[in-house]
Design a protein around this motif. Structure first.
Motif, PDB file in Angstrom:
ATOM      1  N   SER A  87      -1.969  -0.081 -13.118  1.00 55.02           N
ATOM      2  CA  SER A  87      -2.681   1.021 -12.476  1.00 55.02           C
ATOM      3  C   SER A  87      -3.238   1.985 -13.528  1.00 55.02           C
ATOM      4  CB  SER A  87      -1.752   1.776 -11.526  1.00 55.02           C
ATOM      5  OG  SER A  87      -0.600   2.250 -12.206  1.00 55.02           O
ATOM      6  N   GLY A 219       3.357   4.664  -3.551  1.00 49.25           N
ATOM      7  CA  GLY A 219       3.388   3.299  -4.086  1.00 49.25           C
ATOM      8  C   GLY A 219       4.758   2.660  -3.946  1.00 49.25           C
ATOM      9  N   ALA A 223       5.787  -0.585  -1.311  1.00 45.18           N
ATOM     10  CA  ALA A 223       6.387  -1.780  -1.927  1.00 45.18           C
ATOM     11  C   ALA A 223       7.728  -2.156  -1.306  1.00 45.18           C
ATOM     12  CB  ALA A 223       6.571  -1.552  -3.425  1.00 45.18           C
ATOM     13  N   LEU A 242       3.768  -0.650  -5.497  1.00 46.10           N
ATOM     14  CA  LEU A 242       2.674  -1.536  -5.082  1.00 46.10           C
ATOM     15  C   LEU A 242       1.403  -1.180  -5.842  1.00 46.10           C
ATOM     16  CD1 LEU A 242       2.075  -3.733  -2.713  1.00 46.10           C
ATOM     17  CD2 LEU A 242       0.782  -1.848  -1.734  1.00 46.10           C
ATOM     18  N   ARG A 244      -2.721  -2.178  -6.261  1.00 46.01           N
ATOM     19  CA  ARG A 244      -3.891  -2.881  -5.723  1.00 46.01           C
ATOM     20  C   ARG A 244      -5.104  -2.561  -6.582  1.00 46.01           C
ATOM     21  NH1 ARG A 244      -2.296  -1.966   0.033  1.00 46.01           N
ATOM     22  NH2 ARG A 244      -1.970  -4.019   0.971  1.00 46.01           N
ATOM     23  N   ASN A 247      -8.492  -1.509  -3.910  1.00 43.17           N
ATOM     24  CA  ASN A 247      -8.081  -1.383  -2.512  1.00 43.17           C
ATOM     25  C   ASN A 247      -8.297  -2.643  -1.668  1.00 43.17           C
ATOM     26  OD1 ASN A 247      -6.783   0.557  -0.828  1.00 43.17           O
ATOM     27  ND2 ASN A 247      -8.657   0.719   0.365  1.00 43.17           N
ATOM     28  N   GLU A 251      -5.114  -8.493  -1.929  1.00 45.13           N
ATOM     29  CA  GLU A 251      -4.851  -8.634  -3.361  1.00 45.13           C
ATOM     30  C   GLU A 251      -3.948  -7.492  -3.825  1.00 45.13           C
ATOM     31  OE1 GLU A 251      -8.461  -9.079  -5.576  1.00 45.13           O
ATOM     32  OE2 GLU A 251      -9.341 -10.415  -4.077  1.00 45.13           O
ATOM     33  N   TYR A 252      -2.673  -7.761  -3.929  1.00 48.24           N
ATOM     34  CA  TYR A 252      -1.715  -6.736  -4.341  1.00 48.24           C
ATOM     35  C   TYR A 252      -0.721  -7.338  -5.323  1.00 48.24           C
ATOM     36  CZ  TYR A 252       1.483  -9.049  -1.092  1.00 48.24           C
ATOM     37  OH  TYR A 252       2.268  -9.976  -0.455  1.00 48.24           O
ATOM     38  N   GLU A 253      -0.008  -6.459  -5.974  1.00 51.73           N
ATOM     39  CA  GLU A 253       1.001  -6.901  -6.937  1.00 51.73           C
ATOM     40  C   GLU A 253       2.152  -5.903  -6.929  1.00 51.73           C
ATOM     41  OE1 GLU A 253       1.344  -7.901 -11.738  1.00 51.73           O
ATOM     42  OE2 GLU A 253      -0.617  -7.560 -10.801  1.00 51.73           O
ATOM     43  N   TYR A 310       0.466  -7.474   5.880  1.00 55.61           N
ATOM     44  CA  TYR A 310       0.142  -6.969   4.544  1.00 55.61           C
ATOM     45  C   TYR A 310       0.515  -5.493   4.435  1.00 55.61           C
ATOM     46  CZ  TYR A 310      -2.488 -11.192   3.412  1.00 55.61           C
ATOM     47  OH  TYR A 310      -2.851 -12.495   3.144  1.00 55.61           O
ATOM     48  N   SER A 313      -2.622   0.275   3.422  1.00 54.41           N
ATOM     49  CA  SER A 313      -3.472   0.770   2.341  1.00 54.41           C
ATOM     50  C   SER A 313      -3.126   2.214   1.991  1.00 54.41           C
ATOM     51  CB  SER A 313      -4.937   0.678   2.760  1.00 54.41           C
ATOM     52  OG  SER A 313      -5.742   1.550   1.999  1.00 54.41           O
ATOM     53  N   ARG A 314      -2.924   2.466   0.710  1.00 56.62           N
ATOM     54  CA  ARG A 314      -2.651   3.825   0.228  1.00 56.62           C
ATOM     55  C   ARG A 314      -3.800   4.771   0.594  1.00 56.62           C
ATOM     56  NH1 ARG A 314      -0.479   5.484  -5.349  1.00 56.62           N
ATOM     57  NH2 ARG A 314      -0.027   3.279  -5.477  1.00 56.62           N
TER      58      ARG A 314
END
Length: 394
Positions: A87, A219, A223, A242, A244, A247, A251-253, A310, A313-314
């Motif tokens: 990030s 975040g 997660a 979390l 992304r 956004n 697709e996240y990690e 999923y 979204s932040r």
């Protein structure tokens, strides 16, 4: 071999030395280095000897013609390998680097003096860039020039003593600026949560209730997976955050948390656990209806549509926070990050000491958090001073 020469200036005679570093393979010409400003020939000889010794060991060869944009690219490739969070890398890539290239990119390194660099920061200020943005650019600029200095590309860091320009607040602005703008009061929070519970979704109420009662970062919250929730011992384990890129929901990690102290286990109130239990029930029901549910056991997962399962979204949560506050007529410009201050303020009001609060929210130190804590406990501290004064009079 260096040559030495006396020359005249308005202040009298000075000495200089000149030496060559061999053939420049790009131009095919001999590359000369000249140093001036020595009071005596002996001074010039000593400096020449020192310089040639540095050259022999691979130091002292300064490429002042290198464009700053090229240096940025070199630094960034190394920076990405330094272990910083993705990030942070994304932030540098999308905010700092484009602006540094835009305003300084075509400057040769030798032309970026401390004055030029300070004028760059002043220009951003004149263009109404926010203080936080200018501070970020300055941090990255200093990192880049530090890299150049340590790799003998420059002989001084032009950003070392740079100052970020800041607007001088007027008396009216100082009066209107209150620490209470950084958090919701107990009454405001109760009103806020009641509104969300009655007028929005199960997911939104669960998110804001948990944020308010735990003070965890958004975040960290997104997660969380069900294995992190211990309903028996009434705890939440925080060990990841979390990430992304741009956004994109799918697709996240999951990455390590912000700091070492960010990994922690915190106790949670029963009201939160009851709501999370209901969330778990809802998820199990939806999984039966939607076989394509993205079942990675995320606690705060979307419950509708093709993206069910999923993590939320932040950006969407932040937008809804702003919208709900507006609907309630609460004019405070709270962000998800500032929302953490609400938890801090209420813990302080309840008499929890600062160190315990820091451990709970996973923060090593924060000037803003300290200000909020001292502001909320001001009355308690005043009473302590009065009691001490009374004791001394007895």
């Amino acid at each position: 071999m260096a040559s030495f020469q006396k020359y005249k200036t308005t202040k009298g005679e000075m000495w200089m030395f000149k030496t060559n570093l061999g053939i420049n393979h790009q131009t095919g010409k001999i590359k000369y280095i000249t140093r001036r400003g020595f009071k005596t020939k002996r001074e010039a000889q000593l400096e020449a000897s020192k310089f040639l010794q540095q050259v022999a060991t691979g130091k002292g060869i300064l490429d002042k013609s290198l464009l700053f944009t090229t240096l940025i690219d070199q630094w960034f490739e190394q920076y990405k390998l330094s272990g910083v969070k993705k990030s942070t890398i994304l932030n540098r890539q999308t905010t700092a680097i484009p602006n540094l290239k835009k305003y300084l990119g075509q400057y040769p390194l030798g032309k970026i003096t401390p004055i030029v660099y300070q004028e760059f920061l002043n220009q951003l200020f004149d263009l109404n860039y926010s203080t936080s943005t200018i501070e970020t650019l300055n941090i990255v600029g200093k990192l880049i020039f530090k890299y150049a200095y340590e790799n003998d590309l420059i002989d001084r860091n032009p950003a070392k003593n740079a100052v970020v320009p800041k607007k001088v607040a007027t008396i009216e602005e100082l009066k209107s600026k209150s620490l209470e703008e950084l958090y919701l009061t107990k009454k405001e929070l109760i009103t806020f949560l009641n509104y969300i519970k009655l007028n929005t979704t199960t997911l939104d109420y669960s998110i804001f209730l948990t944020l308010a009662y735990t003070g965890i970062r958004i975040g960290e919250l997104l997660a969380l997976q069900w294995e992190d929730i211990d309903f028996v011992y009434e705890t939440i384990s925080i060990s990841k955050t979390l990430f992304r890129n741009e956004n994109r929901i799918k697709e996240y990690e999951l990455t390590p948390p912000k700091t070492k102290k960010s990994s922690r286990i915190i106790l949670v109130d029963k009201v939160v656990l009851e709501q999370l239990s209901y969330m778990l029930f809802e998820q199990e029901r939806i999984k039966k209806e939607f076989p394509a549910y993205h079942d990675k056991q995320f606690v705060f997962a979307k419950l509708r549509g093709d993206l069910s399962g999923y993590p939320e979204s932040r950006r969407a949560v932040g937008f809804r926070l702003k919208r709900y506050l507006q609907k309630l007529g609460i004019s405070k410009s709270l962000t998800l990050h500032k929302f953490r201050h609400t938890h801090v303020s209420l813990l302080a009001e309840a008499g929890v000491d600062l160190q315990a609060i820091q451990e709970r929210i996973g923060h090593e130190d924060s000037k803003t958090m300290r200000k909020v804590y001292l502001h909320v406990t001001k009355e308690v501290n005043k009473q302590a001073v009065e009691k001490f004064g009374q004791l001394m009079k007895e």
